[in-house]
Design an enzyme around this catalytic site. Structure first.
Site, PDB file in Angstrom:
ATOM      1  N   ASP A 173      90.419-104.621 -29.573  1.00 28.66           N
ATOM      2  CA  ASP A 173      89.326-104.957 -30.485  1.00 28.66           C
ATOM      3  C   ASP A 173      88.357-105.945 -29.861  1.00 28.66           C
ATOM      4  OD1 ASP A 173      87.698-105.306 -32.636  1.00 28.66           O
ATOM      5  OD2 ASP A 173      89.111-106.470 -33.821  1.00 28.66           O
TER       6      ASP A 173
ATOM      7  N   ASP B 171      81.100-102.278 -30.618  1.00 25.66           N
ATOM      8  CA  ASP B 171      82.363-102.651 -31.264  1.00 25.66           C
ATOM      9  C   ASP B 171      83.421-101.558 -31.141  1.00 25.66           C
ATOM     10  OD1 ASP B 171      84.229-103.989 -32.813  1.00 25.66           O
ATOM     11  OD2 ASP B 171      83.359-103.316 -34.701  1.00 25.66           O
TER      12      ASP B 171
END
Length: 460
Positions: A115, A336
């Site tokens: 992440d 992202d």
């Protein structure tokens, strides 16, 4: 960190399948096939939506505080590197990518979500009175601090606990009590635990195994909700003093990279997450069309951003207000790995999807929530080739991203295709999700603040 709630798509039962540009489905595409009910597709949409709300709240908080980043300055090291396997989590029914990391002494493997929007690495853990709730369920690996020789809890009286660590609790019962955290997620999930210094075992490009010391690890002892069932925790790749990426890149040339295989790749097909000079990027010629500034801004911490100049459809530049790409006017674009679909702020979304829609004027439009533009593909003969409009993102400099059509024109049901782009209100940030990133190498050169990307099958 808080952004994890949308990382694991808990209600997702649909199967991502592959489609070609022809009407007959072929392997290697992002195919969203509803196996049980149309609500399964909505789960992905709302999971991304929750994450966008957290991105929005994080950026707004950073704008208010205008805090300076204390992330370590990457140091130049010899041409050494280490790699960890990274692969799609589609086999678990999630839209994320997993990395296998060896934590503790002796080292044990844990499957963590990769992440770039997280500044904390944490694992499910049993400490002090056992593990409660989801942190101990599902038959997943549980970290045991007392069995690791390199474990050292961070004290709550320390300056690190009081000033540096994300979401640390202010309570400190005794000076020697561990620094605690309590994360609440927007889907009503929670994760509680303590911070510690730990080590990870890595394999260098020379084949030698060594320890990466000084990692800040969260030991999650109590979790509730279903957000964490598919993994053992999170690998924090965001830009922050506490993140795995900040420490590892500072020791290995100030750079890390990953290559995301096709979203539907099977469990046994993986690529690599690399810290240090990338073997993959060294094999390709990277020109100016694949290099753009990497924006590291305290207002967006821990996210990485890129500057977009324009968006084009079939080489025709679209008229989108410049302010939506500008951080200084409340906009900007984040890259992202924790968001699946690509999300555009409303002024950009309306222009982009309208331009794509015009290219499909000969197709019957159908209703398919939560997407706005969907088309009946059943009337197309199997032998026909349908020209999908070419989407291109033009970054600062001469760089442009031209993703494969399967990354933005997606199958949602039998004979139905949709424009797989969603929207968020303006002002706010747009997000390039992991589906648009698939089958590309992405190199985050933190030291030189540049982003390098290249089309790739990721080692296949």
């Amino acid at each position: 960190m808080r952004h994890l709630q949308s990382l694991i798509i808990t209600t997702l039962f649909f199967f991502l399948s592959v489609t070609s540009l022809s009407p007959t489905p072929q392997p290697q595409s992002a195919h969203f096939k509803l196996q049980r009910h149309r609500s399964s597709l909505k789960a992905l949409f709302y999971s991304d939506l929750r994450r966008q709300q957290l991105i929005r709240s994080t950026v707004q908080r950073n704008y208010r505080t205008q805090c300076e980043s204390n992330a370590p300055s990457p140091s130049v090291s010899p041409n050494e590197a280490f790699q960890m396997p990274i692969g799609s989590g589609a086999y678990t029914g999630t839209g994320q990518y997993f990395v296998r990391v060896r934590v503790g002494t002796p080292a044990r493997p844990y499957l963590l979500v990769a992440d770039t929007g997280s500044d904390l690495t944490w694992v499910k853990c049993r400490y002090g009175g056992g593990t409660k709730g989801g942190a101990g369920g599902g038959g997943q690996r549980i970290f045991r601090p007392e069995k690791s020789k390199s474990w050292e809890a961070i004290k709550c009286e320390s300056e690190m606990c009081r000033k540096t660590l994300p979401f640390a609790l202010a309570t400190c019962p005794r000076p020697d009590s561990p620094c605690s955290y309590d994360y609440s997620y927007m889907d009503e999930s929670r994760a509680r635990g303590i911070f510690a210094n730990e080590s990870a075992t890595i394999t260098l490009s020379t084949g030698k195994r060594t320890k990466l010391h000084g990692l800040i690890i969260g030991c999650t002892t109590n979790s509730s909700g279903s957000s964490f069932r598919s993994s053992d925790g999170v690998l924090g790749l965001g830009y922050s003093p506490a993140s795995f990426a900040s420490l590892a890149s500072s020791l290995f040339g100030g750079v890390f990279s990953y290559c995301l295989v096709d979203h539907l790749s099977p469990r046994n097909l993986s690529s690599v997450l690399t810290f240090g000079p990338s073997v993959i990027t060294s094999l390709v010629h990277v020109g100016s069309s694949r290099v753009t500034p990497l924006i590291i801004d305290s207002r967006l911490t821990p996210f990485y951003a890129v500057g977009i100049r324009s968006v084009s459809i079939d080489d025709e530049a679209l008229e989108i207000p410049v302010k939506v790409w500008d951080i200084n006017t409340g906009g900007g674009t984040i890259l992202d790995s924790g968001t699946s679909l690509t999300v555009l702020v409303d002024p950009a979304y309306k222009v982009v999807v309208s331009a794509i829609h015009r290219k499909f004027s000969g197709f019957k439009r159908v209703q398919m929530d939560p997407f706005e533009y969907c088309y009946n593909w059943t009337d197309v003969r199997a032998e026909e080739k349908v020209k999908i409009p070419k989407l291109a993102l033009h970054f600062e400099g001469a760089a442009r991203l031209e993703p494969p059509a399967k990354s933005y024109i997606i199958d949602v049901a039998e004979g139905v295709k949709c424009i797989g782009i969603t929207s968020v209100p303006w002002p706010g940030q747009s997000t390039i999700g992991n589906i648009l990133q698939q089958e590309h190498v992405w190199e985050f050169d933190i030291r030189n603040k540049r982003l390098v990307f290249e089309r790739s099958k990721c080692g296949r």
